[in-house]
Design a protein around this motif. Sequence first.
Motif, short mmCIF file in Angstrom:
data_model
loop_
_atom_site.label_atom_id
_atom_site.label_comp_id
_atom_site.label_asym_id
_atom_site.label_seq_id
_atom_site.Cartn_x
_atom_site.Cartn_y
_atom_site.Cartn_z
N LEU A 173 -33.07 7.32 -94.17
CA LEU A 173 -33.14 7.22 -92.71
C LEU A 173 -31.75 7.29 -92.09
N SER A 174 -30.78 6.69 -92.75
CA SER A 174 -29.40 6.78 -92.27
C SER A 174 -28.92 8.23 -92.32
N GLN A 175 -29.29 8.93 -93.37
CA GLN A 175 -28.88 10.33 -93.51
C GLN A 175 -29.49 11.18 -92.39
N PHE A 176 -30.74 10.90 -92.02
CA PHE A 176 -31.37 11.61 -90.91
C PHE A 176 -30.59 11.36 -89.62
N ILE A 177 -30.24 10.10 -89.38
CA ILE A 177 -29.49 9.74 -88.16
C ILE A 177 -28.14 10.44 -88.14
N VAL A 178 -27.47 10.47 -89.28
CA VAL A 178 -26.16 11.14 -89.38
C VAL A 178 -26.29 12.62 -89.07
N ARG A 179 -27.30 13.28 -89.67
CA ARG A 179 -27.48 14.72 -89.45
C ARG A 179 -27.86 15.03 -87.99
N ALA A 180 -28.66 14.15 -87.39
CA ALA A 180 -29.11 14.40 -86.02
C ALA A 180 -27.98 14.21 -85.00
N THR A 181 -27.01 13.38 -85.33
CA THR A 181 -25.95 13.08 -84.35
C THR A 181 -24.65 13.83 -84.63
#
Length: 197
Positions: free
Chosen positions: A40-48
């Motif tokens: 989930l952290s990786q998703f947030i990093v990629r999205a931002t």
Amino acid sequence: MNGLSTAAVYVIQTLGSLYLLIVLLRFVLQLVRADFYNPLSQFIVRATSPLLMPLRRVIPGFGGIDLASLVLAILVQLLLMIVTLALLGFGFGGNLLQLLVWSLIGVTSLFLKIFFFALIVSVILSWVAPGSHNPAAQLVHQICEPLLAPIRRFLPNLGGLDISPIFAFIALNLLDMLVIRNLAAMTHMPQILSPFM
């Protein structure tokens, strides 16, 4: 205001608020030193990252605080407010300072809401899936722990019953009622501009 502009405001506020939440979550995850290898952290990093990386070249971090993601959250909130006012037919009259203050209030309100709802999820998970190794459960625990640990130091040992979330809920609600809502009222912030209030 016609139905088309109402629908446009709804869509833009929903999608914009979702992205604002993701940006602010990135700030919170770095603030609480969460595991960035969590899916989930990786998703947030990629999205931002597309918007955050250029901003980081201009705004460095300070004392372990990711100022660039905080500035990005404020800018996203500001843009959402400007677009919402334009779609509703209100001009902001060039009063960018007032919109900036409203943006700060909106972002702070969302910041508190992230912790509030993380606590709710944490309490529910402690009943239905204690000790879960699910990535979402671990992330929620990492968000809540820095808030709960100082409270636990002052509470007596109740034999395995953790009542620290109750005091955290009280503190967050008091901050929301006494600070955020009063600031919004003092600055005459319209409710339509911040769906998180």
